[in-house]
Motif scaffolding. Structure first.
Motif, PDB file in Angstrom:
ATOM      1  N   ALA A 117      21.041  30.157 -12.636  1.00  0.00           N
ATOM      2  CA  ALA A 117      20.605  30.419 -14.001  1.00  0.00           C
ATOM      3  C   ALA A 117      21.445  29.606 -14.990  1.00  0.00           C
ATOM      4  O   ALA A 117      22.604  29.254 -14.697  1.00  0.00           O
ATOM      5  CB  ALA A 117      20.740  31.906 -14.307  1.00  0.00           C
ATOM      6  N   PRO A 118      20.905  29.275 -16.154  1.00  0.00           N
ATOM      7  CA  PRO A 118      21.691  28.551 -17.169  1.00  0.00           C
ATOM      8  C   PRO A 118      22.848  29.406 -17.674  1.00  0.00           C
ATOM      9  O   PRO A 118      22.901  30.618 -17.449  1.00  0.00           O
ATOM     10  CB  PRO A 118      20.659  28.286 -18.275  1.00  0.00           C
ATOM     11  CG  PRO A 118      19.592  29.296 -18.072  1.00  0.00           C
ATOM     12  CD  PRO A 118      19.527  29.545 -16.600  1.00  0.00           C
ATOM     13  N   LYS A 119      23.774  28.738 -18.367  1.00  0.00           N
ATOM     14  CA  LYS A 119      25.019  29.376 -18.772  1.00  0.00           C
ATOM     15  C   LYS A 119      24.806  30.642 -19.593  1.00  0.00           C
ATOM     16  O   LYS A 119      25.548  31.625 -19.423  1.00  0.00           O
ATOM     17  CB  LYS A 119      25.859  28.378 -19.572  1.00  0.00           C
ATOM     18  CG  LYS A 119      27.243  28.869 -19.929  1.00  0.00           C
ATOM     19  CD  LYS A 119      28.028  27.808 -20.686  1.00  0.00           C
ATOM     20  CE  LYS A 119      28.263  26.585 -19.790  1.00  0.00           C
ATOM     21  NZ  LYS A 119      29.144  25.569 -20.463  1.00  0.00           N
ATOM     22  N   GLU A 120      23.796  30.662 -20.457  1.00  0.00           N
ATOM     23  CA  GLU A 120      23.617  31.850 -21.320  1.00  0.00           C
ATOM     24  C   GLU A 120      23.168  33.091 -20.547  1.00  0.00           C
ATOM     25  O   GLU A 120      23.245  34.214 -21.055  1.00  0.00           O
ATOM     26  CB  GLU A 120      22.620  31.560 -22.451  1.00  0.00           C
ATOM     27  CG  GLU A 120      21.216  31.203 -22.003  1.00  0.00           C
ATOM     28  CD  GLU A 120      21.027  29.695 -21.918  1.00  0.00           C
ATOM     29  OE1 GLU A 120      19.890  29.237 -22.165  1.00  0.00           O
ATOM     30  OE2 GLU A 120      21.996  28.983 -21.611  1.00  0.00           O
ATOM     31  N   TYR A 121      22.734  32.901 -19.290  1.00  0.00           N
ATOM     32  CA  TYR A 121      22.323  34.035 -18.463  1.00  0.00           C
ATOM     33  C   TYR A 121      23.220  34.224 -17.233  1.00  0.00           C
ATOM     34  O   TYR A 121      23.236  35.310 -16.650  1.00  0.00           O
ATOM     35  CB  TYR A 121      20.867  33.851 -17.991  1.00  0.00           C
ATOM     36  CG  TYR A 121      19.862  33.992 -19.096  1.00  0.00           C
ATOM     37  CD1 TYR A 121      19.488  35.242 -19.574  1.00  0.00           C
ATOM     38  CD2 TYR A 121      19.285  32.868 -19.683  1.00  0.00           C
ATOM     39  CE1 TYR A 121      18.563  35.379 -20.596  1.00  0.00           C
ATOM     40  CE2 TYR A 121      18.352  32.999 -20.701  1.00  0.00           C
ATOM     41  CZ  TYR A 121      18.001  34.249 -21.150  1.00  0.00           C
ATOM     42  OH  TYR A 121      17.092  34.368 -22.171  1.00  0.00           O
TER      43      TYR A 121
END
Length: 206
Positions: free
Chosen positions: A120-124
Motif C-alpha cells: 500500500a502507499p505510504k498514507e495507508y
C-alpha cells in the motif's frame, strides 16, 4: 233586581257570549295532525337507526371492490457491473508478507480482473486497523465498490472525486483474516444485482 231591570219568566239572561264550537274543532284537528307528524318522524328515525344502516351496509358491500396486494418488479436503482468488469488493485498495508498476492489470486478465481499487486502507499501503509479499505473514484461508490464489497463486507468504502480511471483498490488492513466465503459472497452479489420489487398494499375502492 228592581227598577227597570226586572226579571220576568223562568229564564235568566246569558251574562257571557256563547261558546264557539268551531274553534274547538280546528284545535282538535291541529292536535291530531301534530301527533301524526310526530309519529311518522319517530318511525323514520327508527328506520334510520335499524333497517337503514343494514341497507347501507349491504349496498356498500356490494359496491366496494377489494384490490389484492401485488408485488410488481422494478429495476434496480443502479445497474451494478459484473466482477469481470471490475479491475482491482490489491495492496497490502500490513506487515504480513505475501498477503496481497494470495488475496489477488482468490479474487481472480471469483471472476475479478486484477491490476496492480503490491504494498500500500505510504498514507495507508500500516495505518489501516480494520479489515481493509475499498478505494476508487466517486462514481465507483454506486458501482464497482459495492460489488467488491461483497467479497470483504467489513471493509470501509471511500470515493475520491479527483481520481481518474475505473480501477479500484483493495487495501488490506491489520484486521483482515480472509475474504468472505465464496457461497456467502455469491449470495450477496446476487442480492445486489437482483431487481427490487414494489409491494402494493391491499385496499378497497368504492
Amino acid at each position: 233586581m228592581g227598577g227597570q231591570y226586572k226579571i220576568t219568566g223562568d229564564k235568566y239572561p246569558r251574562m257571557r257570549p256563547a261558546r264557539r264550537r268551531g274553534r274547538f274543532a280546528v284545535a282538535a284537528v291541529a292536535c291530531v295532525t301534530v301527533l301524526g307528524l310526530l309519529g311518522w318522524g319517530t318511525l323514520q328515525l327508527i328506520d334510520v337507526f335499524t333497517g337503514g344502516d343494514k341497507a347501507s351496509a349491504i349496498g356498500a358491500g356490494a359496491d366496494c371492490r377489494t384490490v389484492a396486494a401485488k408485488a410488481s418488479p422494478s429495476p434496480a436503482a443502479v445497474a451494478v457491473p459484473k466482477p469481470a468488469q471490475v479491475t482491482v488493485n490489491v495492496l497490502n498495508a500490513t506487515t504480513r508478507g505475501g498477503l496481497a498476492q494470495k488475496t489477488a489470486d482468490e479474487l481472480k478465481k471469483r471472476g475479478f480482473r486484477i491490476g496492480e499487486v503490491g504494498n500500500a502507499p505510504k498514507e495507508y501503509d500500516k495505518k489501516v486497523k480494520g479489515a481493509g479499505v475499498l478505494l476508487g473514484p466517486a462514481a465507483s461508490l454506486k458501482g464497482a465498490l459495492p460489488v467488491l464489497g461483497t467479497q470483504l463486507p467489513g471493509a470501509e468504502r471511500r470515493g475520491e472525486a479527483a481520481r481518474k480511471g475505473a480501477a479500484v483498490d483493495l487495501i488490506i488492513g491489520d484486521g483482515f483474516r480472509e475474504l468472505a466465503k465464496r457461497p456467502d459472497a455469491d449470495a450477496a452479489l446476487a442480492r445486489l444485482s437482483a431487481p427490487r420489487t414494489t409491494t402494493v398494499a391491499e385496499k378497497k375502492s368504492c
